[in-house]
Design a protein around this motif. Sequence first.
Motif, PDB file in Angstrom:
ATOM      1  N   TYR A 202      17.873  23.552 -26.859  1.00  0.00           N
ATOM      2  CA  TYR A 202      18.564  24.472 -27.776  1.00  0.00           C
ATOM      3  C   TYR A 202      20.048  24.463 -27.926  1.00  0.00           C
ATOM      4  O   TYR A 202      20.662  24.776 -28.765  1.00  0.00           O
ATOM      5  CB  TYR A 202      18.044  25.952 -27.580  1.00  0.00           C
ATOM      6  CG  TYR A 202      16.308  26.017 -27.610  1.00  0.00           C
ATOM      7  CD1 TYR A 202      15.895  25.992 -28.903  1.00  0.00           C
ATOM      8  CD2 TYR A 202      15.630  26.214 -26.600  1.00  0.00           C
ATOM      9  CE1 TYR A 202      14.398  26.013 -29.153  1.00  0.00           C
ATOM     10  CE2 TYR A 202      14.380  26.144 -26.775  1.00  0.00           C
ATOM     11  CZ  TYR A 202      13.891  26.374 -28.219  1.00  0.00           C
ATOM     12  OH  TYR A 202      12.306  26.165 -28.169  1.00  0.00           O
TER      13      TYR A 202
ATOM     14  N   GLY B  17      26.092  22.029 -27.962  1.00  0.00           N
ATOM     15  CA  GLY B  17      27.162  22.980 -27.490  1.00  0.00           C
ATOM     16  C   GLY B  17      27.481  22.486 -26.048  1.00  0.00           C
ATOM     17  O   GLY B  17      28.783  22.549 -25.988  1.00  0.00           O
TER      18      GLY B  17
ATOM     19  N   ASN C  16      31.692  31.835 -29.482  1.00  0.00           N
ATOM     20  CA  ASN C  16      31.046  32.514 -30.554  1.00  0.00           C
ATOM     21  C   ASN C  16      30.606  31.068 -31.651  1.00  0.00           C
ATOM     22  O   ASN C  16      29.605  30.966 -32.149  1.00  0.00           O
ATOM     23  CB  ASN C  16      31.745  33.437 -31.288  1.00  0.00           C
ATOM     24  CG  ASN C  16      30.777  34.219 -31.953  1.00  0.00           C
ATOM     25  OD1 ASN C  16      29.636  34.601 -31.983  1.00  0.00           O
ATOM     26  ND2 ASN C  16      31.176  34.442 -33.291  1.00  0.00           N
ATOM     27  N   GLU C  17      31.560  30.432 -31.888  1.00  0.00           N
ATOM     28  CA  GLU C  17      31.400  29.325 -32.907  1.00  0.00           C
ATOM     29  C   GLU C  17      30.357  28.298 -32.357  1.00  0.00           C
ATOM     30  O   GLU C  17      29.751  27.931 -33.220  1.00  0.00           O
ATOM     31  CB  GLU C  17      32.649  28.797 -33.279  1.00  0.00           C
ATOM     32  CG  GLU C  17      33.703  29.602 -34.073  1.00  0.00           C
ATOM     33  CD  GLU C  17      34.941  29.136 -34.214  1.00  0.00           C
ATOM     34  OE1 GLU C  17      35.933  29.460 -35.027  1.00  0.00           O
ATOM     35  OE2 GLU C  17      35.622  28.379 -33.273  1.00  0.00           O
TER      36      GLU C  17
ATOM     37  N   ALA D  16      28.104  28.739 -30.071  1.00  0.00           N
ATOM     38  CA  ALA D  16      26.902  29.502 -30.223  1.00  0.00           C
ATOM     39  C   ALA D  16      26.124  29.344 -31.519  1.00  0.00           C
ATOM     40  O   ALA D  16      24.871  29.191 -31.693  1.00  0.00           O
ATOM     41  CB  ALA D  16      26.863  30.647 -29.430  1.00  0.00           C
ATOM     42  N   LYS D  17      26.833  29.779 -32.645  1.00  0.00           N
ATOM     43  CA  LYS D  17      26.377  29.676 -33.965  1.00  0.00           C
ATOM     44  C   LYS D  17      25.902  28.262 -34.417  1.00  0.00           C
ATOM     45  O   LYS D  17      24.927  28.015 -34.959  1.00  0.00           O
ATOM     46  CB  LYS D  17      27.218  30.114 -34.893  1.00  0.00           C
ATOM     47  CG  LYS D  17      27.588  31.642 -34.786  1.00  0.00           C
ATOM     48  CD  LYS D  17      28.827  32.026 -35.893  1.00  0.00           C
ATOM     49  CE  LYS D  17      28.829  33.539 -35.767  1.00  0.00           C
ATOM     50  NZ  LYS D  17      29.832  34.034 -36.921  1.00  0.00           N
ATOM     51  N   ILE D  18      26.741  27.130 -33.913  1.00  0.00           N
ATOM     52  CA  ILE D  18      26.106  25.797 -34.212  1.00  0.00           C
ATOM     53  C   ILE D  18      24.996  25.550 -33.531  1.00  0.00           C
ATOM     54  O   ILE D  18      24.175  24.950 -34.048  1.00  0.00           O
ATOM     55  CB  ILE D  18      27.211  24.892 -33.652  1.00  0.00           C
ATOM     56  CG1 ILE D  18      28.503  24.936 -34.549  1.00  0.00           C
ATOM     57  CG2 ILE D  18      26.926  23.397 -33.825  1.00  0.00           C
ATOM     58  CD1 ILE D  18      29.928  24.251 -34.065  1.00  0.00           C
ATOM     59  N   CYS D  19      24.862  25.958 -32.448  1.00  0.00           N
ATOM     60  CA  CYS D  19      23.443  26.024 -31.532  1.00  0.00           C
ATOM     61  C   CYS D  19      22.384  26.914 -32.192  1.00  0.00           C
ATOM     62  O   CYS D  19      21.189  26.686 -31.759  1.00  0.00           O
ATOM     63  CB  CYS D  19      23.691  26.212 -30.001  1.00  0.00           C
ATOM     64  SG  CYS D  19      24.593  24.970 -29.397  1.00  0.00           S
ATOM     65  N   GLY D  20      22.657  27.768 -32.991  1.00  0.00           N
ATOM     66  CA  GLY D  20      21.489  28.746 -33.408  1.00  0.00           C
ATOM     67  C   GLY D  20      21.235  29.840 -32.742  1.00  0.00           C
ATOM     68  O   GLY D  20      20.103  30.294 -32.816  1.00  0.00           O
ATOM     69  N   VAL D  21      22.024  30.249 -31.643  1.00  0.00           N
ATOM     70  CA  VAL D  21      21.580  31.022 -30.660  1.00  0.00           C
ATOM     71  C   VAL D  21      22.747  32.108 -30.457  1.00  0.00           C
ATOM     72  O   VAL D  21      23.990  31.812 -31.067  1.00  0.00           O
ATOM     73  CB  VAL D  21      21.405  30.514 -29.247  1.00  0.00           C
ATOM     74  CG1 VAL D  21      20.285  29.508 -29.281  1.00  0.00           C
ATOM     75  CG2 VAL D  21      22.683  29.953 -28.609  1.00  0.00           C
ATOM     76  N   SER D  22      22.641  33.247 -30.003  1.00  0.00           N
ATOM     77  CA  SER D  22      23.545  34.266 -29.896  1.00  0.00           C
ATOM     78  C   SER D  22      24.609  33.805 -28.702  1.00  0.00           C
ATOM     79  O   SER D  22      24.339  32.898 -27.857  1.00  0.00           O
ATOM     80  CB  SER D  22      23.090  35.626 -29.412  1.00  0.00           C
ATOM     81  OG  SER D  22      22.491  35.680 -28.055  1.00  0.00           O
ATOM     82  N   GLU D  23      25.692  34.105 -28.791  1.00  0.00           N
ATOM     83  CA  GLU D  23      26.735  34.029 -27.710  1.00  0.00           C
ATOM     84  C   GLU D  23      26.414  34.273 -26.160  1.00  0.00           C
ATOM     85  O   GLU D  23      26.450  33.579 -25.355  1.00  0.00           O
ATOM     86  CB  GLU D  23      28.166  34.572 -27.969  1.00  0.00           C
ATOM     87  CG  GLU D  23      29.053  34.097 -27.022  1.00  0.00           C
ATOM     88  CD  GLU D  23      30.564  34.807 -27.184  1.00  0.00           C
ATOM     89  OE1 GLU D  23      31.480  34.829 -26.197  1.00  0.00           O
ATOM     90  OE2 GLU D  23      30.809  35.269 -28.384  1.00  0.00           O
TER      91      GLU D  23
END
Length: 273
Positions: free
Chosen positions: A172, A176, A189-190, A192-199
């Motif tokens: 997942y 990252g 944060n950026e 985490a967004k690329i990974c599709g999960v929360s920070e």
Amino acid sequence: MKIIPFQELYHTEFFISEPLAKGQNWFSRDNVYSCLDKPKPSHTLLWFKNCSGKIVNSEGEILTVKKNQVAYMSKGIEYTVNFFDTAPNQDDSVVFHFQLKDVYHEEIAPTLTPQICIKNVDSSLAFSMESAAEEFNKNMVCIPIITSVIYQMLAVSCIRQRKRVVNHKYKYISEGIELMDNNSDLTLNEIAKICGVSEGYFRKLFREYSGENPVDFRQKHRIEKAKQLLLLDTLSIGEIAEELHFSDIYHFSNTFKKITGISPQKYIKTKQK
């Protein structure tokens, strides 16, 4: 002996000594090797070049090895190997023996159980291993050739096993992890967004993966690179700060001192003595 799995050996500094490489023919030797009751005095990487095999350790555990795979056996263990599909007048296998220690001169091993460490040897690595084995037949053996090939084999093992762990257990956040490894200047944060999960979830998984929180991991490894760049004396401190994605020279200097206990300038002077 300290155990450092292949995926952790990836970022560990270690040293190889007493290297030996040799082609082996098992057709004329009844296709069996055994060191039961005689623990191996060195670490072994065994390339099943033109044969397959079965390795059985002293606990009765069986490892089946296919042609063109490399198995690793730790120093100090006992085992037997049965070789299959051998033939006369050829190297059925190529063996590499060596000692393995960390920077503190403590003996280390990736595992105490026989393990396939390279599942498929590519043509480039095969050429290197064959070249190392040819050294055995010379009066003057080039030790650096054999040593460099063993390092290469261990590096391939580390990289491939690390990728398997990341892609399986941390799939997942694998993208990252790659961004963090490549020193991306994206925020957590950026990433985490690329990974599709929360920070928060990224931080949790990354800490489980590396043993460190992402911020400490990033800063620690940037400072390790900074140490090397400082000693090269080809970039100014400001240029190093920019190269390693620090916001400015003050941020870099403060971080460097926080992690090492001394300023970049003092570090240079200390190492020049």
